[in-house]
Design a protein around this motif. Structure first.
Motif, mmCIF file in Angstrom:
data_model
loop_
_atom_site.group_PDB
_atom_site.id
_atom_site.type_symbol
_atom_site.label_atom_id
_atom_site.label_comp_id
_atom_site.label_asym_id
_atom_site.label_seq_id
_atom_site.Cartn_x
_atom_site.Cartn_y
_atom_site.Cartn_z
ATOM 1 N N VAL A 168 0.871 -1.172 0.000
ATOM 2 C CA VAL A 168 0.000 0.000 0.000
ATOM 3 C C VAL A 168 0.901 1.212 0.000
ATOM 4 C CG1 VAL A 168 -1.817 1.244 1.170
ATOM 5 C CG2 VAL A 168 -1.766 -1.237 1.253
ATOM 6 N N THR A 169 0.950 1.927 -1.078
ATOM 7 C CA THR A 169 1.780 3.108 -1.190
ATOM 8 C C THR A 169 0.971 4.307 -0.756
ATOM 9 O OG1 THR A 169 2.931 2.107 -3.037
ATOM 10 C CG2 THR A 169 3.205 4.476 -2.728
ATOM 11 N N VAL A 170 1.496 5.023 0.230
ATOM 12 C CA VAL A 170 0.787 6.142 0.829
ATOM 13 C C VAL A 170 1.276 7.428 0.204
ATOM 14 C CG1 VAL A 170 0.185 7.226 2.989
ATOM 15 C CG2 VAL A 170 0.716 4.805 2.934
ATOM 16 N N CYS A 171 0.352 8.287 -0.122
ATOM 17 C CA CYS A 171 0.691 9.566 -0.727
ATOM 18 C C CYS A 171 0.529 10.667 0.312
ATOM 19 C CB CYS A 171 -0.212 9.856 -1.925
ATOM 20 S SG CYS A 171 0.010 8.677 -3.277
ATOM 21 N N LEU A 172 1.574 11.391 0.560
ATOM 22 C CA LEU A 172 1.563 12.537 1.454
ATOM 23 C C LEU A 172 2.079 13.732 0.695
ATOM 24 C CD1 LEU A 172 2.912 11.211 4.857
ATOM 25 C CD2 LEU A 172 0.593 11.841 4.285
ATOM 26 N N GLU A 173 1.501 14.867 0.962
ATOM 27 C CA GLU A 173 1.930 16.097 0.321
ATOM 28 C C GLU A 173 3.063 16.688 1.131
ATOM 29 O OE1 GLU A 173 -1.379 18.639 -0.027
ATOM 30 O OE2 GLU A 173 -2.515 17.319 -1.350
ATOM 31 N N GLU A 174 4.303 16.409 0.691
ATOM 32 C CA GLU A 174 5.475 16.930 1.362
ATOM 33 C C GLU A 174 6.205 17.867 0.406
ATOM 34 O OE1 GLU A 174 7.830 13.686 2.527
ATOM 35 O OE2 GLU A 174 6.497 13.051 4.150
ATOM 36 N N GLU A 192 -1.843 1.308 -4.585
ATOM 37 C CA GLU A 192 -2.899 2.294 -4.554
ATOM 38 C C GLU A 192 -2.370 3.536 -3.854
ATOM 39 O OE1 GLU A 192 -6.240 0.707 -2.646
ATOM 40 O OE2 GLU A 192 -6.591 -0.917 -4.063
ATOM 41 N N CYS A 193 -2.911 4.652 -4.241
ATOM 42 C CA CYS A 193 -2.527 5.917 -3.643
ATOM 43 C C CYS A 193 -3.574 6.273 -2.606
ATOM 44 C CB CYS A 193 -2.410 7.000 -4.713
ATOM 45 S SG CYS A 193 -1.789 8.573 -4.098
ATOM 46 N N LEU A 194 -3.217 6.185 -1.344
ATOM 47 C CA LEU A 194 -4.137 6.426 -0.245
ATOM 48 C C LEU A 194 -3.624 7.579 0.599
ATOM 49 C CD1 LEU A 194 -4.733 2.754 0.957
ATOM 50 C CD2 LEU A 194 -6.082 4.044 -0.688
ATOM 51 N N THR A 195 -4.531 8.198 1.281
ATOM 52 C CA THR A 195 -4.160 9.222 2.247
ATOM 53 C C THR A 195 -3.578 8.551 3.487
ATOM 54 O OG1 THR A 195 -6.348 9.200 3.270
ATOM 55 C CG2 THR A 195 -6.014 10.694 1.398
ATOM 56 N N PRO A 196 -2.870 9.286 4.320
ATOM 57 C CA PRO A 196 -2.334 8.662 5.536
ATOM 58 C C PRO A 196 -3.408 8.036 6.415
ATOM 59 C CG PRO A 196 -1.264 10.755 5.142
ATOM 60 C CD PRO A 196 -2.365 10.657 4.135
ATOM 61 N N ALA A 197 -4.552 8.690 6.561
ATOM 62 C CA ALA A 197 -5.615 8.124 7.395
ATOM 63 C C ALA A 197 -6.145 6.827 6.805
ATOM 64 C CB ALA A 197 -6.748 9.141 7.554
ATOM 65 N N GLN A 198 -6.317 6.762 5.487
ATOM 66 C CA GLN A 198 -6.812 5.541 4.867
ATOM 67 C C GLN A 198 -5.804 4.406 4.997
ATOM 68 O OE1 GLN A 198 -7.607 6.877 0.883
ATOM 69 N NE2 GLN A 198 -9.656 7.628 1.380
ATOM 70 N N ALA A 199 -4.520 4.717 4.812
ATOM 71 C CA ALA A 199 -3.501 3.681 4.965
ATOM 72 C C ALA A 199 -3.429 3.191 6.412
ATOM 73 C CB ALA A 199 -2.150 4.216 4.508
ATOM 74 N N PHE A 200 -3.538 4.108 7.357
ATOM 75 C CA PHE A 200 -3.518 3.716 8.767
ATOM 76 C C PHE A 200 -4.722 2.839 9.091
ATOM 77 C CE2 PHE A 200 -4.932 4.402 13.118
ATOM 78 C CZ PHE A 200 -3.789 4.087 13.837
ATOM 79 N N ARG A 202 3.786 8.796 14.856
ATOM 80 C CA ARG A 202 5.013 8.697 14.058
ATOM 81 C C ARG A 202 4.727 8.059 12.706
ATOM 82 N NH1 ARG A 202 9.001 6.142 18.745
ATOM 83 N NH2 ARG A 202 8.528 7.656 20.382
ATOM 84 N N TRP A 203 3.611 8.410 12.118
ATOM 85 C CA TRP A 203 3.176 7.713 10.913
ATOM 86 C C TRP A 203 4.158 7.825 9.745
ATOM 87 C CZ3 TRP A 203 0.686 3.764 9.685
ATOM 88 C CH2 TRP A 203 0.250 3.544 8.387
ATOM 89 N N VAL A 234 -9.181 5.234 17.481
ATOM 90 C CA VAL A 234 -7.761 5.175 17.846
ATOM 91 C C VAL A 234 -7.037 6.418 17.353
ATOM 92 C CG1 VAL A 234 -5.641 3.851 17.559
ATOM 93 C CG2 VAL A 234 -7.811 2.668 17.833
ATOM 94 N N ARG A 235 -7.330 6.840 16.113
ATOM 95 C CA ARG A 235 -6.682 8.056 15.611
ATOM 96 C C ARG A 235 -7.090 9.276 16.422
ATOM 97 N NH1 ARG A 235 -8.513 9.524 11.210
ATOM 98 N NH2 ARG A 235 -9.865 7.840 10.481
ATOM 99 N N GLY A 236 -8.370 9.347 16.791
ATOM 100 C CA GLY A 236 -8.818 10.464 17.618
ATOM 101 C C GLY A 236 -8.163 10.472 18.988
ATOM 102 N N GLY A 237 -8.025 9.285 19.592
ATOM 103 C CA GLY A 237 -7.338 9.218 20.876
ATOM 104 C C GLY A 237 -5.876 9.618 20.777
ATOM 105 N N SER A 238 -5.223 9.228 19.688
ATOM 106 C CA SER A 238 -3.831 9.633 19.496
ATOM 107 C C SER A 238 -3.712 11.145 19.350
ATOM 108 C CB SER A 238 -3.257 8.945 18.262
ATOM 109 O OG SER A 238 -1.949 9.390 17.998
#
Length: 390
Positions: A89-95, A125-133, A172-173, A304-308
């Protein structure tokens, strides 16, 4: 009069595989057939064979499970190697200054997983960080909860360990997503939290939890909990997850020779309490039993993401408040501190030649005469002095 042929039964291994693929426990299958869970265990181990009405009911139930597995896709119940069940799963982040592509996220293949593993053919697939997580969490969390339960014997601690591990992973995603084995990263974090010795001082962990309902599962869990934590973790990684000896040694931070010794001791301890588990294959199947851990459910990925994120905001605000308090204390100290040097008062010194002070005592004869003379002369005053010419 002819008798209808009996419905054929699959092999014992196939019976166990069909039940595991349908996410059924031995107790649930025994209730459907109308027998005891120990009887189902004997059928799946090949020690006995069903007869009469039980055979027909058992065969029809297995046939239905086989048809359902054929329609929805079957999966193997034995542990598979990571390279055979990994999905890329390849994650796409805007860096800024980069293509924004992070490393592959390989969900952890394990016999503890309830959901079917992804296809062995890599897809991108190109997923957002939240979708990959969420994808990583949905596949790994149920298995990790059961593994943590085998390590601790506590359901609440198992869920808490997995949630804390994934919260740390979300913090630390970018680092986790670029890791060659993100599932191993999260698994190591969950194991460390679950085996932390500080949990014994928590109030809710001082009370024992109810054991599993099945007697054999209860004995196996008690045997595992009697092992030292490093031995228990080694046995779970090698026989439960199917990791190799070098990978197990690396994750437990031990040498390969020490890991082999721990594994041998753990197997001998389990076999001494449960002789039927002396076979490593049977031990792997027992550790992979969904019924062993009961009803364990992990939280949803958004929770879990909200708690983090809430935890990160809390610690950020705490750090800001501490910094402000430190700056205020420093400013107050600078404002109230003296601006010049004031030498300290030296300690007193003894003066020589001065008679020491003594307490009053009885007067001598000369002192009494002098006192009487002074009392007589005081009313008249001192004598007048007149100058004399020479």
């Amino acid at each position: 009069m002819t008798r209808s042929p009996a419905t054929p039964l699959p092999s014992p291994d196939e019976r166990r595989r069909l039940r595991t693929a349908a996410s059924l426990t031995r107790r649930q299958l025994a209730e459907r057939v109308g027998v005891r869970p120990e009887t189902v265990r004997a059928w799946e181990a090949g020690r006995s064979a069903p007869r009469g009405r039980n055979r027909e009911a058992y065969a029809k139930l297995l046939a239905g499970l086989a048809e359902g597995a054929a329609d929805g896709g079957t999966r193997e119940s034995a542990p598979v190697r990571q390279e055979e069940a990994a999905a890329v799963v390849t994650v796409c982040l805007e860096e800024p200054g980069g293509d924004g592509r992070l490393g592959a996220v390989a969900p952890e293949p394990s016999a503890f997983a309830q959901a079917p593993p992804p296809s062995s053919a890599p897809h991108e697939e190109c997923l957002t960080p939240a979708q990959a997580f969420d994808a990583l969490y949905s596949f790994c969390a149920p298995a990790l909860v059961r593994q943590a339960y085998l390590l601790t014997g506590r359901r609440a601690l198992a869920r808490e360990s997995v949630e804390r591990a994934f919260q740390l992973a979300w913090d630390r995603w970018p680092e986790v997503a670029r890791d060659p084995d993100p599932a191993g990263w999260v698994r190591a974090a969950a194991y460390e939290w679950a085996l932390s010795p500080w949990h014994r001082y928590r109030r809710r962990h001082r009370q024992p939890e109810p054991p599993p309902p099945d007697e054999d599962d209860r004995v196996l869990l008690e045997t595992l909990l009697r092992l030292p934590p490093p031995y228990r973790r080694t046995l779970l990684l090698y026989d439960g997850l199917g990791l190799g000896l070098p990978e197990t040694a690396a994750e437990t931070e031990a040498s390969t020779r020490a890991t082999a010794g721990r594994l041998t001791y753990a197997r001998e301890t389990v076999a001494a309490r449960l002789p039927e588990l002396s076979d490593p294959d049977e031990l792997r199947r027992r550790l992979a039993e969904p019924a062993f851990t009961g009803r364990l459910r992990a939280a949803e990925p958004p929770v879990v993401r909200g708690g983090s994120e809430r935890r990160a905001r809390f610690w950020t605000r705490a750090a800001v408040a501490f910094t402000v308090a430190l700056i205020g204390t420093t400013a107050l100290t600078l404002h109230t501190a003296p601006t010049g040097y004031e030498p300290p008062v030296p300690p007193g010194e003894t003066v020589r030649g001065v008679p020491p002070r003594v307490a009053p005592g009885p007067l001598s004869e000369d002192d009494r005469e002098l006192r009487d003379r002074l009392r007589k002369e005081l009313p008249r005053g001192p004598e007048r002095l007149a100058p004399q010419a020479r």
